[in-house]
Scaffold this motif. Sequence first.
Motif, PDB file in Angstrom:
ATOM      1  N   ASP A   1       0.848  -1.193   0.000  1.00 26.84           N
ATOM      2  CA  ASP A   1       0.000   0.000   0.000  1.00 26.84           C
ATOM      3  C   ASP A   1       0.880   1.239   0.000  1.00 26.84           C
ATOM      4  O   ASP A   1       2.066   1.169   0.324  1.00 26.84           O
ATOM      5  N   ASP A   2       0.277   2.372  -0.345  1.00 33.07           N
ATOM      6  CA  ASP A   2       1.060   3.603  -0.396  1.00 33.07           C
ATOM      7  C   ASP A   2       1.215   4.244   0.980  1.00 33.07           C
ATOM      8  O   ASP A   2       2.315   4.605   1.379  1.00 33.07           O
ATOM      9  N   VAL A   3       0.117   4.391   1.728  1.00 36.12           N
ATOM     10  CA  VAL A   3       0.169   5.048   3.036  1.00 36.12           C
ATOM     11  C   VAL A   3      -0.555   4.190   4.065  1.00 36.12           C
ATOM     12  O   VAL A   3      -1.700   3.798   3.852  1.00 36.12           O
ATOM     13  N   LEU A   4       0.118   3.921   5.172  1.00 38.39           N
ATOM     14  CA  LEU A   4      -0.514   3.249   6.306  1.00 38.39           C
ATOM     15  C   LEU A   4      -0.932   4.332   7.288  1.00 38.39           C
ATOM     16  O   LEU A   4      -0.106   5.125   7.737  1.00 38.39           O
ATOM     17  N   TYR A   5      -2.226   4.356   7.603  1.00 36.61           N
ATOM     18  CA  TYR A   5      -2.773   5.407   8.449  1.00 36.61           C
ATOM     19  C   TYR A   5      -3.539   4.753   9.597  1.00 36.61           C
ATOM     20  O   TYR A   5      -2.940   4.313  10.569  1.00 36.61           O
ATOM     21  N   THR A   6      -4.839   4.600   9.489  1.00 42.48           N
ATOM     22  CA  THR A   6      -5.637   4.063  10.594  1.00 42.48           C
ATOM     23  C   THR A   6      -5.530   2.547  10.728  1.00 42.48           C
ATOM     24  O   THR A   6      -5.781   1.999  11.792  1.00 42.48           O
ATOM     25  N   GLY A   7      -5.201   1.872   9.638  1.00 46.36           N
ATOM     26  CA  GLY A   7      -5.133   0.416   9.633  1.00 46.36           C
ATOM     27  C   GLY A   7      -6.391  -0.237   9.087  1.00 46.36           C
ATOM     28  O   GLY A   7      -6.445  -1.449   8.905  1.00 46.36           O
ATOM     29  N   ARG A   8      -7.406   0.556   8.804  1.00 44.27           N
ATOM     30  CA  ARG A   8      -8.677  -0.013   8.341  1.00 44.27           C
ATOM     31  C   ARG A   8      -8.579  -0.634   6.948  1.00 44.27           C
ATOM     32  O   ARG A   8      -9.200  -1.654   6.676  1.00 44.27           O
ATOM     33  N   THR A   9      -7.797  -0.045   6.073  1.00 39.03           N
ATOM     34  CA  THR A   9      -7.621  -0.625   4.737  1.00 39.03           C
ATOM     35  C   THR A   9      -6.896  -1.965   4.837  1.00 39.03           C
ATOM     36  O   THR A   9      -7.241  -2.927   4.143  1.00 39.03           O
TER      37      THR A   9
ATOM     38  N   GLY B   1       1.341   6.914  11.053  1.00 39.75           N
ATOM     39  CA  GLY B   1       0.851   6.792  12.423  1.00 39.75           C
ATOM     40  C   GLY B   1      -0.658   6.947  12.508  1.00 39.75           C
ATOM     41  O   GLY B   1      -1.362   6.786  11.515  1.00 39.75           O
ATOM     42  N   HIS B   2      -1.149   7.217  13.702  1.00 38.80           N
ATOM     43  CA  HIS B   2      -2.580   7.426  13.993  1.00 38.80           C
ATOM     44  C   HIS B   2      -3.416   6.162  13.805  1.00 38.80           C
ATOM     45  O   HIS B   2      -4.546   6.210  13.319  1.00 38.80           O
ATOM     46  N   ARG B   3      -2.882   5.025  14.212  1.00 38.24           N
ATOM     47  CA  ARG B   3      -3.585   3.760  14.060  1.00 38.24           C
ATOM     48  C   ARG B   3      -4.837   3.698  14.920  1.00 38.24           C
ATOM     49  O   ARG B   3      -4.841   4.138  16.064  1.00 38.24           O
ATOM     50  N   GLU B   4      -5.892   3.131  14.357  1.00 34.62           N
ATOM     51  CA  GLU B   4      -7.121   2.846  15.098  1.00 34.62           C
ATOM     52  C   GLU B   4      -7.228   1.360  15.411  1.00 34.62           C
ATOM     53  O   GLU B   4      -8.071   0.950  16.203  1.00 34.62           O
ATOM     54  N   LEU B   5      -6.399   0.569  14.756  1.00 31.49           N
ATOM     55  CA  LEU B   5      -6.392  -0.881  14.935  1.00 31.49           C
ATOM     56  C   LEU B   5      -4.956  -1.331  15.215  1.00 31.49           C
ATOM     57  O   LEU B   5      -4.008  -0.670  14.794  1.00 31.49           O
ATOM     58  N   PRO B   6      -4.788  -2.475  15.873  1.00 29.57           N
ATOM     59  CA  PRO B   6      -3.436  -2.946  16.198  1.00 29.57           C
ATOM     60  C   PRO B   6      -2.751  -3.581  14.985  1.00 29.57           C
ATOM     61  O   PRO B   6      -2.594  -4.797  14.893  1.00 29.57           O
TER      62      PRO B   6
ATOM     63  N   THR C   1       2.637  12.637  11.623  1.00 31.36           N
ATOM     64  CA  THR C   1       1.827  13.745  11.124  1.00 31.36           C
ATOM     65  C   THR C   1       0.820  14.180  12.175  1.00 31.36           C
ATOM     66  O   THR C   1       0.491  13.425  13.087  1.00 31.36           O
ATOM     67  N   ALA C   2       0.307  15.370  11.989  1.00 29.73           N
ATOM     68  CA  ALA C   2      -0.845  15.824  12.762  1.00 29.73           C
ATOM     69  C   ALA C   2      -2.085  15.269  12.066  1.00 29.73           C
ATOM     70  O   ALA C   2      -2.062  14.992  10.859  1.00 29.73           O
TER      71      ALA C   2
END
Length: 174
Positions: free
Chosen positions: A101-109, A135-140, A152-153
């Motif tokens: 993937d291009d960007v790992l953010y919340t983890g939902r994708t 960063g800013h993960r919502e899932l482990p 990032t903010a």
Amino acid sequence: MDKRIILDDKAIDRTLTRIAHEILENNKGAHDLVLLGIRTRGIYLAQRIQSKIEKIDGITVPTGVLDVTQYRDDITDRVSQDVVAYKIDTDMNNRHVVIVDDVLYTGRTVRASLDAILDHVRPKRISLATLIDRGHRELPIRADFIGKNIPTALSEEIVVMLDEVDDKTQVYIK
């Protein structure tokens, strides 16, 4: 709106070369590897990694497309159940599948990707490669192969541009 370039085309190329080496080292070669790029930009990153692995190891790793739309838990408008979650011309059972993937953010994708894969096959192992971890993960969930960590903010956005889609290759933050 101001934008700050994080990676230019040469830096992205070097980063993908490093990720390809890390994948090969971690897997002890290209045997049993499968790359699945998450639509849209993950597809092209997976293809670029495939090309680099072929140059390094001399083996063409099967590479496919992963569409997680019907597996997303944050989208209320569902697409038809007839949508194929992935497209690849190889059996992924008992193989090491690397999701790209291009960007790992919340983890939902990534969670949706795991659901899409595991609904259909049983890989020996699943790993995650991402160009940017913001960063800013919502899932482990964490990536196994990371191009660059960019804290990032929440108000900021990471934009990945690739020649195949955007006619320019760079990563910037805005």
